[in-house]
Design an enzyme around this catalytic site. Sequence first.
Site, PDB file in Angstrom:
ATOM      1  CB  SER A  51      -1.138  -0.016   1.169  1.00  0.00           C
ATOM      2  OG  SER A  51      -1.256  -1.093   0.718  1.00  0.00           O
TER       3      SER A  51
HETATM    4  N1  SAH Z   1      -1.919  -4.895   4.007  1.00  0.00           N
HETATM    5  C1  SAH Z   1      -0.965  -5.304   2.664  1.00  0.00           C
HETATM    6  C2  SAH Z   1      -1.578  -4.829   1.214  1.00  0.00           C
HETATM    7  C3  SAH Z   1      -1.424  -5.761   0.794  1.00  0.00           C
HETATM    8  S1  SAH Z   1      -2.803  -5.401  -0.963  1.00  0.00           S
HETATM    9  C4  SAH Z   1       0.418  -3.200   2.186  1.00  0.00           C
HETATM   10  O1  SAH Z   1       0.821  -2.767   3.927  1.00  0.00           O
HETATM   11  O2  SAH Z   1       0.735  -3.605   1.622  1.00  0.00           O
HETATM   12  C5  SAH Z   1      -4.230  -6.126  -0.298  1.00  0.00           C
HETATM   13  C6  SAH Z   1      -4.341  -8.121   0.156  1.00  0.00           C
HETATM   14  O3  SAH Z   1      -5.425  -8.298   1.041  1.00  0.00           O
HETATM   15  C7  SAH Z   1      -3.527  -8.971  -0.310  1.00  0.00           C
HETATM   16  O4  SAH Z   1      -2.351  -9.781  -0.163  1.00  0.00           O
HETATM   17  C8  SAH Z   1      -4.592  -9.931  -1.128  1.00  0.00           C
HETATM   18  O5  SAH Z   1      -4.103 -10.807  -1.393  1.00  0.00           O
HETATM   19  C9  SAH Z   1      -5.102  -9.632   0.320  1.00  0.00           C
HETATM   20  N2  SAH Z   1      -6.382 -10.096  -0.106  1.00  0.00           N
HETATM   21  C10 SAH Z   1      -7.880  -9.982  -0.951  1.00  0.00           C
HETATM   22  N3  SAH Z   1      -8.539 -10.348  -0.872  1.00  0.00           N
HETATM   23  C11 SAH Z   1      -8.559 -11.092   0.548  1.00  0.00           C
HETATM   24  C12 SAH Z   1      -9.728 -11.799   1.770  1.00  0.00           C
HETATM   25  N4  SAH Z   1     -11.197 -12.176   0.793  1.00  0.00           N
HETATM   26  N5  SAH Z   1      -8.826 -12.333   2.326  1.00  0.00           N
HETATM   27  C13 SAH Z   1      -7.577 -11.615   3.045  1.00  0.00           C
HETATM   28  N6  SAH Z   1      -6.776 -11.618   2.103  1.00  0.00           N
HETATM   29  C14 SAH Z   1      -7.647 -11.000   1.054  1.00  0.00           C
END
Ligand code: SAH
Length: 203
Positions: A51
């Site tokens: 993010s």
């Molecule tokens: N918190 C992270 C952002 C990652 S992007 C950061 O600090 O950079 C969002 C994440 O959500 C991805 O890793 C994706 O695999 C996960 N994701 C998507 N759908 C999901 C679900 N239904 N349950 C859990 N995680 C999910």
Amino acid sequence: MVEELRTLGISDEQVLTAIGNVPRHWFLDNAFLEYAYQNKAFPIGSGQTISHPYTVAYQSQALEIKKGDKVLEVGTGCGYQTSVLAQFGAKIFSIERQHSLFVKTKKFLDEANVHVKLFYGDGYQGVPTFAPYNKIIVTAGAPYIPDALISQLAEGGRLVIPVGEGEKHIMTIVDKHKGGELKKYELGEFSFVPLLEDKNWNH
Ligand code: SAH
């Protein structure tokens, strides 16, 4: 980067300190090292991104975390937001649906001594075992607000979730008041990777 966040309107000193304490370059593949402190999103493997620091700061600020809170994060990814959350003296739980990312991030956060509880599974279901949570943060764009997350929110608790069907998501706050009454507020527009449902499950 902290100064840039300040000019962008992040004013909570606790949040700015937390962001300043977490070396973002830890989370990026070496190829992206030179970009680590620019205010941008980057690939972290498995088609996902880390993010934007602004988004991490914005959501962290909106959560209003207090020492001792139980916080659930949906979408661990590379663990950047998780590590920022871990700076607030709260108990952090985080769930990720991509197995390879879950394994990689768990190993990494263990080695970095970031004390959080990580789960592999579908965030639409939350993590009922440790509910209720004082704060819940969703770090992927949700087409709707999952019922399980509302029911796992403690009274007096707050959910921060980007909501939208397409590329654009409205940052949404849901507060659960005493007696279970819900109050919803809509904040600015953001763009997240999608919160995927079971039908798309792949790992
Ligand atoms: N918190 C992270 C952002 C990652 S992007 C950061 O600090 O950079 C969002 C994440 O959500 C991805 O890793 C994706 O695999 C996960 N994701 C998507 N759908 C999901 C679900 N239904 N349950 C859990 N995680 C999910």
